[in-house]
Design an enzyme around this catalytic site. Structure first.
Site, short mmCIF file in Angstrom:
data_model
loop_
_atom_site.label_atom_id
_atom_site.label_comp_id
_atom_site.label_asym_id
_atom_site.label_seq_id
_atom_site.Cartn_x
_atom_site.Cartn_y
_atom_site.Cartn_z
N PRO A 75 0.81 -1.22 0.00
CA PRO A 75 0.00 0.00 0.00
C PRO A 75 0.84 1.27 0.00
O PRO A 75 1.82 1.39 0.73
CB PRO A 75 -0.82 -0.13 1.29
CG PRO A 75 -0.98 -1.60 1.45
CD PRO A 75 0.33 -2.19 0.99
N CYS A 76 0.40 2.21 -0.82
CA CYS A 76 1.22 3.39 -1.06
C CYS A 76 0.64 4.66 -0.48
O CYS A 76 1.24 5.72 -0.60
CB CYS A 76 1.41 3.58 -2.57
SG CYS A 76 -0.13 3.88 -3.47
N GLN A 77 -0.54 4.58 0.15
CA GLN A 77 -1.18 5.83 0.59
C GLN A 77 -0.29 6.66 1.48
O GLN A 77 -0.27 7.89 1.41
CB GLN A 77 -2.50 5.53 1.32
CG GLN A 77 -3.61 5.05 0.40
CD GLN A 77 -3.62 3.55 0.25
OE1 GLN A 77 -2.59 2.90 0.39
NE2 GLN A 77 -4.78 2.99 -0.05
N ASP A 78 0.48 6.02 2.36
CA ASP A 78 1.32 6.78 3.28
C ASP A 78 2.62 7.25 2.66
O ASP A 78 3.43 7.88 3.32
CB ASP A 78 1.61 5.93 4.53
CG ASP A 78 0.42 5.86 5.46
OD1 ASP A 78 -0.45 6.75 5.36
OD2 ASP A 78 0.34 4.92 6.26
N PHE A 79 2.82 6.96 1.38
CA PHE A 79 4.00 7.47 0.69
C PHE A 79 3.62 8.43 -0.45
O PHE A 79 4.49 8.97 -1.11
CB PHE A 79 4.81 6.31 0.09
CG PHE A 79 5.34 5.37 1.11
CD1 PHE A 79 6.24 5.79 2.06
CD2 PHE A 79 4.96 4.05 1.12
CE1 PHE A 79 6.76 4.93 3.01
CE2 PHE A 79 5.46 3.16 2.07
CZ PHE A 79 6.36 3.60 3.01
#
Length: 361
Positions: A75-79
């Site tokens: 998951p990439c949301q926090d990047f």
């Protein structure tokens, strides 16, 4: 057959890209979104486990087969550069450690992890440094080679920048190099694929091609925006002026260029808009931009299908990478001493390492 384990699989764009070049086959996969799993299962067969990956133990679970390569986009949301970036401190940032566990348990010859461009600068570059170090330290050690791809340079009708982190097991000695771009304006390259190219005959596709209902006000707003423009084209003194935080707001395609990045979610006119028609793109048009074939059917309502398409890796964009990795599995390569290379990378100042990551191919 080159056996793939697929993690954070989504609808399967990364797997599809590898399978399309031949020899690769996904033998086990995991995702927690029901609709994405339905889409994946429809195309790849009943090989996907629906559920929370943090509850899966790759060390003891006998149902997980051996593999040659592990693929996944943790998951990439926090990047993401669109939203706030807590990086490794974020709720989802550490899910990459589940990817890490699978690599440690299965010891594949290689892995490919996909993420957003923002991972390179999250936490003042500490995130990418930590991720590289963690994979390097999995015995017998992996040579980790991240690179920032623009998938338009690899035949996708979309300017989409994503990081592909490739790891090669050091005891094998395969001297991997990221493939050079195949498309562009430079001499010897194929021309960029445009949205106009991608949309030929799209209206005839029966799957995921329904048009969204749109208000008359939205139609008027779109009509004020030229081909390739966005909300900033509307004069500020216009009664139809809208504020936007990101450039995706009321973004219209340009038929003679690749599309701007297709995104997975968001309101405020972020669906992506047609030209010359004053309407949002259909999901099939979005899938064409993401290089999915027309027989790839997405399951779920229009919002969920949009999410699957926007989160996916464009399959055509990883064809060159999948081909570049094939000699590793066939044995058709001259081994080099990767153990020494791994030690060299571990001792290299990270500023030098980072410059290598960002260097054009």
């Amino acid at each position: 057959m080159i056996r793939i384990i697929s993690l954070f699989s989504g609808c399967g764009g990364l797997d599809l890209g590898f399978e399309q070049v031949g020899d690769y086959k996904t033998v086990w996969a995991n995702d927690f979104k029901h609709e994405a799993c339905e889409t994946f299962r429809n195309h790849f067969g009943d090989v996907i486990l629906e559920g929370d990956i943090e509850q899966v133990d790759p060390y003891t679970n006998q149902d997980i087969p051996e593999c040659d390569i592990i693929l996944g986009g943790f998951p990439c949301q926090d990047f993401s550069i669109i939203w706030k970036r807590p990086g490794l401190d974020g709720e989802r940032g550490n899910l990459y450690k589940s990817f890490l566990r699978f690599v440690d348990a299965k010891k594949p010859k290689a892995f490919v992890a996909e993420n957003v461009k923002g991972i390179l600068t999250a936490n003042k570059r500490k995130a990418i440094r930590q991720i590289i170090e963690d994979f390097q330290n999995i015995a017998p050690g992996y040579v980790v080679i991240p690179h920032l791809y623009n998938f338009a340079e690899y035949g996708v009708p979309e300017y989409r920048e994503r990081v592909l982190i490739v790891g090669i097991r050091s005891d094998i000695g395969f001297d991997f190099k990221h493939p050079k771009p195949t498309h562009g304006t430079a001499s010897g390259l194929q021309p960029l694929v445009t949205v106009g190219d991608a949309f030929k005959g799209v209206e005839e596709v029966p799957f995921n091609n329904e048009q969204l209902r749109v208000t008359e006000r939205t139609k008027t707003i779109i009509s004020l925006i030229p081909e390739g423009g966005n909300f900033t084209s509307i004069p500020k003194d216009s009664p139809y002026y809208v504020k936007g935080m990101i450039s995706h707001v009321y973004r219209r395609i340009h038929r003679n260029e690749p599309s701007k990045t297709i995104i997975a979610a968001g309101g405020g006119g972020t669906w992506g808009y047609h030209f010359p028609e004053n309407r949002p793109l259909t999901n099939r048009e979005r899938a064409r931009i993401q290089s999915f074939p027309d027989d790839f059917v997405f399951f779920g309502n229009t919002t969920e299908v949009r999410r699957q398409i926007g989160n996916a890796v464009p399959p055509v964009g990883v064809h060159a990478l999948a081909k570049a990795l094939k000699p590793l599995f066939s044995g058709d390569f001259t081994p080099v001493d990767l153990t020494a290379r791994l030690e060299e990378l571990k001792n290299m100042p990270f500023e030098v390492r980072y410059a290598e990551i960002m260097k054009p191919l």
